[in-house]
Design a protein around this motif. Structure first.
Motif, PDB file in Angstrom:
ATOM      1  N   LEU A 235       0.846  -1.181   0.000  1.00 48.15           N
ATOM      2  CA  LEU A 235       0.000   0.000   0.000  1.00 48.15           C
ATOM      3  C   LEU A 235       0.885   1.235   0.000  1.00 48.15           C
ATOM      4  CD1 LEU A 235      -3.228   0.601   0.576  1.00 48.15           C
ATOM      5  CD2 LEU A 235      -2.318   1.412   2.758  1.00 48.15           C
ATOM      6  N   GLY A 236       0.707   2.124  -0.972  1.00 43.97           N
ATOM      7  CA  GLY A 236       1.399   3.406  -0.996  1.00 43.97           C
ATOM      8  C   GLY A 236       0.512   4.464  -0.376  1.00 43.97           C
ATOM      9  N   LEU A 237       1.077   5.313   0.478  1.00 39.79           N
ATOM     10  CA  LEU A 237       0.263   6.204   1.296  1.00 39.79           C
ATOM     11  C   LEU A 237       0.830   7.617   1.333  1.00 39.79           C
ATOM     12  CD1 LEU A 237      -2.079   6.540   3.359  1.00 39.79           C
ATOM     13  CD2 LEU A 237      -0.488   5.765   5.129  1.00 39.79           C
ATOM     14  N   ALA A 238      -0.026   8.588   1.005  1.00 44.43           N
ATOM     15  CA  ALA A 238       0.252  10.011   1.220  1.00 44.43           C
ATOM     16  C   ALA A 238      -0.811  10.509   2.190  1.00 44.43           C
ATOM     17  CB  ALA A 238       0.182  10.788  -0.095  1.00 44.43           C
ATOM     18  N   ALA A 239      -0.401  10.972   3.361  1.00 47.40           N
ATOM     19  CA  ALA A 239      -1.370  11.319   4.400  1.00 47.40           C
ATOM     20  C   ALA A 239      -0.747  12.285   5.396  1.00 47.40           C
ATOM     21  CB  ALA A 239      -1.855  10.064   5.123  1.00 47.40           C
TER      22      ALA A 239
END
Length: 597
Positions: A21-25
């Motif tokens: 899972l790639g995540l920008a947060a």
């Protein structure tokens, strides 16, 4: 680097990462992607799902969507790749921030305090993610924090349609860097290596430069920079303005730049709604930018000078890079590279032979870059570039789902024999339509899945869409979507599949498609190839060409002002009802205004 959540080696030893899972947060533009066996299977921005433009909410909905699209549960993930690494980069953050201390002691100390506070970001991240495994922290997959510019680099480098030999990352800031310049050394098997040549530490940032002046013009930093880019075309060179601009952003003969901190509140230059310019900065750029008639000549002059300064700065950096390395194939990423005028000027300069900007080059796309960086680090031999340039990664809806929504809403609708051909006829008759088909686009551009379309032959189309549908500033242009094989006849471009650059138009475009020609004789085209995933959109343009002889349509995003691009059928119907759209094509159905009787 990791945040302390080590790989479950007993489960993972000898087995490559399968589900990442790639995540920008925890910042602006939150987004999520999912890779399975090295292949990108889904990506979506949280704002498209929670319907809050420029949301900073944690992307819970986006996580749920990509997992559902991949057919896996949260507990099936092998790893999460996060697009930020404050803890791993802490020594550099402290050292590079303190280096600016003599220029602005008070502001830099406040900035440092803010940066040290972000040390707890990974803890907050774990708390948010635990909601997806019933609060069980032990069930969390390993979380890998990827340096922000490394994520941007991977997104551009590993998705490029050619083997790049250099990269330029330009944004507001990463953990500390605002500009990073890389040499890329290719190697057999596609592994290669990248080496950092130089970087520029925040707040010495081209993103801060452009954001501060965007804000000074009355717009929102980190959001409305594209409006300044559009407004700039209405300005003209002004000697006094250029002198003031040179004081704010110094450009050196060797290609380097330096933003003067004496005009800034450094601690605000990363998302604060408060003015980034201090009193001295505001005095440097005086003027009245709005009056009873709207934007003033002073506003247009400032926008022109801001855009021109950015373009010259970016071109100087590339010239410096080429002189140092001999690079000929360049990739770029970071929020600043969303500036399509600057990218178009760079390509036209001839400094390099090939230029590439990845899908969603700003922070939302860094979720893809973080996952790619982790997969590459893990030695994912199966990692494929296939699909990395495909923007159609979001939700889609079946005919049955669409019809259920239409029935529930009691709209007047019918099934079209051939939606693409019917829509082309409507456009040729001068109507403005909503077009909803297939998987939603990932990234800022509407590329034929969630689009508002119009007839390019009538210059009035632009004003009608602006006034009746988009309800936005009248000076902003609309883009053309053109059959790729016909693009060279109309524009100074052969391929631009994601509207990533602004180019000069040719006389035939002025004559036959005036609605897509900006006041300065440019356009931001989308070239539509024969194998585009949204095949019905391609057929629509082909049908329009058969009817009119013009191989392009006006294309803008399916939304009204201050709302995200529509995602679901419900979103499309709400936008249709609240706007001046004359018809809605949604899947195989055609919707007309009014209710069933």
């Amino acid at each position: 680097m990791m945040d302390g959540n080590a790989l479950r080696s007993s489960e993972r030893r000898g087995r490559p990462l399968r589900a990442v899972l790639g995540l920008a947060a925890l910042g602006h533009d939150p987004a999520v992607c999912l890779f399975l066996d090295g292949v990108l299977v889904a990506a979506v921005e949280e704002e498209r799902l929670n319907r809050q433009r420029r949301t900073e909410a944690f992307p819970h909905r986006a996580i749920a969507f990509v997992l559902a699209k991949g057919g896996i549960a949260f507990r099936d993930l092998d790893a999460i790749a996060y697009y930020w690494d404050d803890r791993g980069m802490l020594p550099a953050v402290v050292g590079r921030t303190l280096a600016h201390l003599p220029e602005h002691p008070g502001g830099m100390l406040r900035l440092l305090g803010d940066r040290l506070g972000s040390y707890w970001g990974p803890t907050v991240l774990r708390e948010r993610l635990a909601a997806h495994c019933d609060g069980d922290f032990k069930a969390l997959p390993p979380i890998h924090c990827i340096a922000h510019h490394e994520a941007h680099l991977a997104a551009a480098w590993l998705s490029a349609p050619f083997e790049p030999d250099a990269a330029l990352i330009l944004d507001g800031r990463g953990e500390y860097a605002a500009t990073s310049v890389y040499r890329i050394n290719p190697a057999s098997g596609g592994r290669g290596s990248a080496s950092l040549l130089e970087d520029y530490a925040f707040p010495n940032s081209l993103g801060v430069f452009f954001g501060a002046l965007t804000q000074h013009l009355g717009y929102r930093a980190l959001s409305d920079e594209y409006k300044v880019m559009g407004l700039a075309s209405y300005g003209a060179p002004d000697a006094a303005m250029q002198q003031r601009m040179a004081q704010f952003l110094a450009l050196y003969p060797d290609g380097r730049y330096r933003l003067s901190l004496r005009y800034l509140h450094p601690e605000r230059c990363s998302g604060s709604p408060l003015s980034w310019l201090n009193a001295a900065g505001k005095a440097l750029f005086p003027g009245r930018f709005q009056d009873e008639n709207g934007l003033t000549d002073e506003a247009r002059a400032l926008a022109y000078a801001t855009q021109e300064r950015l373009e010259v700065a970016m071109t100087g950096l590339v010239r410096r890079l080429v002189q140092r390395t001999g690079a000929r194939r360049l990739v770029l990423a970071g929020g600043v590279t969303m500036n399509a005028c600057a990218i178009g000027r760079l390509r036209a300069s001839g400094l390099v032979e090939q230029v590439y900007v990845p899908l969603a080059p700003a922070d939302s796309g860094a979720c893809i870059g973080a996952a790619l960086a982790l997969l590459r680090r893990d030695g994912a031999a199966q990692l494929s570039r296939e699909g990395l340039d495909n923007p159609y990664q979001g939700p889609s809806y079946s005919e049955q789902q669409i019809e259920q929504v239409l029935q529930h809403a009691r709209w007047s609708y019918r099934r079209a024999e051939d939606p693409a051909v019917e829509a082309a006829r409507e456009l040729a008759a001068g109507r403005i339509i909503g077009w909803f088909d297939g998987r939603m686009e990932f990234g800022e551009r509407a590329l034929g899945a969630r689009s508002i379309l119009g007839d390019p032959r009538d210059a009035a189309t632009r004003d009608r869409i602006n006034a009746l549908v988009k309800r936005r500033e009248s000076y902003r242009p609309f883009a053309p979507s053109i059959l790729e094989e016909d693009a060279p006849e109309y524009f100074e471009i052969t391929r631009s599949r994601r509207m990533s650059e602004i180019v000069r138009v040719k006389d035939v475009a002025r004559e036959r498609a005036p609605a897509v020609v900006h006041v300065d004789g440019t356009a931001r085209p989308q070239t539509v190839p024969r194998d585009v995933p949204v095949a019905s959109f391609r057929r629509l343009i082909e049908a329009f060409k058969e009817l009119t002889g013009v191989p392009l349509v006006v294309n803008t995003s399916f939304n009204v002002r201050d709302e995200p691009i529509v995602c679901s059928p419900e979103d499309a119907l709400r936008c249709y009802a609240a706007s001046g759209l004359e018809r809605l094509y949604i899947g195989p159905y055609v919707v007309s205004k009014g209710v069933e009787t």
